[in-house]
Write a protein that holds these residues in place. Structure first.
Motif, PDB file in Angstrom:
ATOM      1  N   PRO A 124     -40.062 -57.920  -1.200  1.00 26.61           N
ATOM      2  CA  PRO A 124     -40.206 -57.952  -2.489  1.00 26.61           C
ATOM      3  C   PRO A 124     -39.330 -59.157  -3.377  1.00 26.61           C
ATOM      4  O   PRO A 124     -38.244 -59.419  -2.729  1.00 26.61           O
ATOM      5  CB  PRO A 124     -39.541 -56.717  -3.069  1.00 26.61           C
ATOM      6  N   TYR A 125     -39.756 -59.897  -4.173  1.00 32.19           N
ATOM      7  CA  TYR A 125     -39.029 -61.115  -4.567  1.00 32.19           C
ATOM      8  C   TYR A 125     -37.940 -60.757  -5.197  1.00 32.19           C
ATOM      9  O   TYR A 125     -37.024 -61.724  -4.935  1.00 32.19           O
ATOM     10  CB  TYR A 125     -39.953 -61.862  -5.684  1.00 32.19           C
ATOM     11  N   ASN A 126     -37.486 -59.589  -5.508  1.00 33.09           N
ATOM     12  CA  ASN A 126     -36.347 -59.402  -6.188  1.00 33.09           C
ATOM     13  C   ASN A 126     -35.020 -58.978  -5.228  1.00 33.09           C
ATOM     14  O   ASN A 126     -33.964 -59.114  -5.652  1.00 33.09           O
ATOM     15  CB  ASN A 126     -36.175 -58.355  -7.289  1.00 33.09           C
ATOM     16  N   VAL A 127     -35.455 -58.950  -4.041  1.00 33.71           N
ATOM     17  CA  VAL A 127     -34.553 -58.557  -2.931  1.00 33.71           C
ATOM     18  C   VAL A 127     -34.477 -59.460  -1.812  1.00 33.71           C
ATOM     19  O   VAL A 127     -33.466 -59.355  -0.953  1.00 33.71           O
ATOM     20  CB  VAL A 127     -34.218 -57.055  -2.505  1.00 33.71           C
ATOM     21  N   GLY A 128     -35.388 -60.254  -1.923  1.00 33.87           N
ATOM     22  CA  GLY A 128     -35.576 -61.058  -0.587  1.00 33.87           C
ATOM     23  C   GLY A 128     -34.471 -62.086  -0.068  1.00 33.87           C
ATOM     24  O   GLY A 128     -34.020 -61.946   1.237  1.00 33.87           O
ATOM     25  N   THR A 129     -33.871 -62.704  -1.056  1.00 35.61           N
ATOM     26  CA  THR A 129     -32.969 -63.696  -0.665  1.00 35.61           C
ATOM     27  C   THR A 129     -31.732 -62.765  -0.264  1.00 35.61           C
ATOM     28  O   THR A 129     -30.988 -63.243   0.783  1.00 35.61           O
ATOM     29  CB  THR A 129     -32.708 -64.830  -1.720  1.00 35.61           C
ATOM     30  N   GLU A 130     -31.446 -61.737  -0.810  1.00 37.15           N
ATOM     31  CA  GLU A 130     -30.201 -60.901  -0.572  1.00 37.15           C
ATOM     32  C   GLU A 130     -30.265 -60.373   0.899  1.00 37.15           C
ATOM     33  O   GLU A 130     -29.409 -60.227   1.407  1.00 37.15           O
ATOM     34  CB  GLU A 130     -29.915 -59.893  -1.526  1.00 37.15           C
ATOM     35  N   LEU A 131     -31.488 -59.789   1.084  1.00 34.87           N
ATOM     36  CA  LEU A 131     -31.655 -59.278   2.267  1.00 34.87           C
ATOM     37  C   LEU A 131     -31.659 -60.611   3.628  1.00 34.87           C
ATOM     38  O   LEU A 131     -30.797 -60.325   4.469  1.00 34.87           O
ATOM     39  CB  LEU A 131     -32.991 -58.737   2.686  1.00 34.87           C
ATOM     40  N   LEU A 132     -32.073 -61.787   3.065  1.00 36.55           N
ATOM     41  CA  LEU A 132     -31.970 -62.792   4.115  1.00 36.55           C
ATOM     42  C   LEU A 132     -30.642 -63.144   4.543  1.00 36.55           C
ATOM     43  O   LEU A 132     -30.337 -63.415   5.611  1.00 36.55           O
ATOM     44  CB  LEU A 132     -32.832 -63.705   4.001  1.00 36.55           C
ATOM     45  N   VAL A 133     -29.852 -63.236   3.290  1.00 36.81           N
ATOM     46  CA  VAL A 133     -28.434 -63.483   3.478  1.00 36.81           C
ATOM     47  C   VAL A 133     -27.686 -62.514   4.412  1.00 36.81           C
ATOM     48  O   VAL A 133     -26.739 -62.785   5.040  1.00 36.81           O
ATOM     49  CB  VAL A 133     -27.717 -63.837   2.388  1.00 36.81           C
ATOM     50  N   ARG A 134     -27.764 -61.416   4.290  1.00 42.52           N
ATOM     51  CA  ARG A 134     -27.299 -60.152   4.940  1.00 42.52           C
ATOM     52  C   ARG A 134     -27.879 -60.392   6.330  1.00 42.52           C
ATOM     53  O   ARG A 134     -26.703 -60.205   7.386  1.00 42.52           O
ATOM     54  CB  ARG A 134     -27.770 -58.841   4.477  1.00 42.52           C
ATOM     55  N   TRP A 135     -28.994 -60.553   6.727  1.00 45.45           N
ATOM     56  CA  TRP A 135     -29.357 -60.739   8.219  1.00 45.45           C
ATOM     57  C   TRP A 135     -28.794 -61.945   8.823  1.00 45.45           C
ATOM     58  O   TRP A 135     -28.580 -62.077   9.860  1.00 45.45           O
ATOM     59  CB  TRP A 135     -30.904 -60.817   8.207  1.00 45.45           C
ATOM     60  N   LEU A 136     -28.294 -62.860   8.131  1.00 46.92           N
ATOM     61  CA  LEU A 136     -27.752 -64.247   8.592  1.00 46.92           C
ATOM     62  C   LEU A 136     -26.438 -64.091   8.677  1.00 46.92           C
ATOM     63  O   LEU A 136     -25.901 -64.807   9.400  1.00 46.92           O
ATOM     64  CB  LEU A 136     -28.253 -65.283   7.639  1.00 46.92           C
ATOM     65  N   THR A 137     -25.707 -63.378   8.084  1.00 49.30           N
ATOM     66  CA  THR A 137     -24.294 -63.231   8.051  1.00 49.30           C
ATOM     67  C   THR A 137     -23.774 -61.857   8.466  1.00 49.30           C
ATOM     68  O   THR A 137     -22.555 -61.387   7.959  1.00 49.30           O
ATOM     69  CB  THR A 137     -23.600 -63.448   6.660  1.00 49.30           C
ATOM     70  N   PRO A 138     -24.041 -61.580   9.868  1.00 46.81           N
ATOM     71  CA  PRO A 138     -23.509 -60.239  10.233  1.00 46.81           C
ATOM     72  C   PRO A 138     -22.243 -60.604  10.706  1.00 46.81           C
ATOM     73  O   PRO A 138     -21.808 -61.453  11.009  1.00 46.81           O
ATOM     74  CB  PRO A 138     -24.453 -59.714  11.426  1.00 46.81           C
TER      75      PRO A 138
END
Length: 281
Positions: A124-138
């Motif tokens: 979904p466009y409204n959460v896509g970037t936030e999810l990506l950043v979470r997955w890249l910064t564990p």
């Protein structure tokens, strides 16, 4: 259009269940099952992997992932209207699809998945970037996922794969390329979706590296890069002056001219700068 399974076409599914896309949920449904199958194939060999899918909607990509041999799919969907359609897919693929109704930002997928794990989603466009950043910064690396195959607005996709010196280059490119290999694998025009968005879309495939390309403290790197790109047009000695005392000395230690701008600095130099700042703390 060739069928990928014996379930109804997606347009029929949408009509049957009254699934008009909601703008508030960032929904744009991809109805061409040939395209969803191509996205599933772009995720790699799925046979031995569990797949995490966010925002499956009526289940086009879900069907592609299962038809392409995914061991198991966990689909997290916030829109309760989509649940009956997804339950029909689960019945068609017994034991291979688990659907959770809820917010992907609040659900821990690891409670439901077994490694190896891949992520594949028309986010979904409204959460896509936030999810990506979470997955890249564990907190720990390597992450829980082996690869991410994600659809974004084309502009966001270009920011993920951007090179230094380009307008798209910024924090997202550094976070993605520091710990993963990223490439655009598929372009999709607005007319591929219902309703058609105003922008083009693209699918990005990211493969997790065993270790970051260059050593750096993740928190310090994130803080330095965020400050640098917060004021892109300023010279780094100005945009980073609040990051650490003697910022010009840190820039010199990293081999970065103090008059350089953030978009001109490559990944290796950003990591060197983060190490210098961390050492002085």
């Amino acid at each position: 259009m060739a069928a990928i399974d014996d379930l109804p076409p997606l347009r029929e599914v949408i009509e049957t269940h009254g699934l008009r896309a909601k703008k508030t949920l960032g929904q744009n449904f991809l109805l061409d099952l040939n395209l969803t199958a191509r996205i599933a194939r772009a995720a790699g060999d799925l046979a031995g992997s569990d797949i995490l899918e966010i925002g499956p909607g009526p289940g086009g990509l879900t069907r592609g992932l299962l038809a392409e041999g995914a061991r198991r799919v966990l689909a997290i969907e916030k829109d309760a209207r989509c649940m009956p359609a997804l339950e029909e897919i689960a019945a068609r693929y017994p034991g291979r699809l688990q659907v959770i109704e809820g917010d992907a930002l609040e659900i821990d997928p690891l409670a439901h998945l077994t490694p190896p794990i891949r992520v594949a989603a028309n986010l979904p466009y409204n959460v896509g970037t936030e999810l990506l950043v979470r997955w890249l910064t564990p907190k720990e690396w390597p992450p829980f996922w082996e690869s991410l195959t994600l659809m974004f607005q084309r502009e966001v996709a270009e920011r993920i794969v951007a090179a230094p010196g380009s307008k798209a280059y910024g924090r997202l490119a550094i976070l993605a390329q520091w710990r993963a290999s990223a490439r655009i694998v598929l372009d999709l025009p607005p007319q591929a979706f219902v309703p058609a968005p105003k922008v083009s879309s693209a699918v990005v495939h990211l493969t997790a590296l065993p270790a970051p390309r260059f050593p750096a403290d993740p928190a310090v790197l994130s803080r330095v890069v965020a400050a640098g790109f917060n004021q892109r047009r300023k010279m780094l000695r100005a945009s980073l002056k609040g990051v650490a005392p003697g910022i010009e000395d840190h820039l010199a230690a990293a081999g970065i001219p103090p008059t350089e701008r953030a978009e001109q600095v490559g990944l290796e130099a950003w990591c060197a700068l983060a190490r210098s700042v961390a050492a002085a703390q």
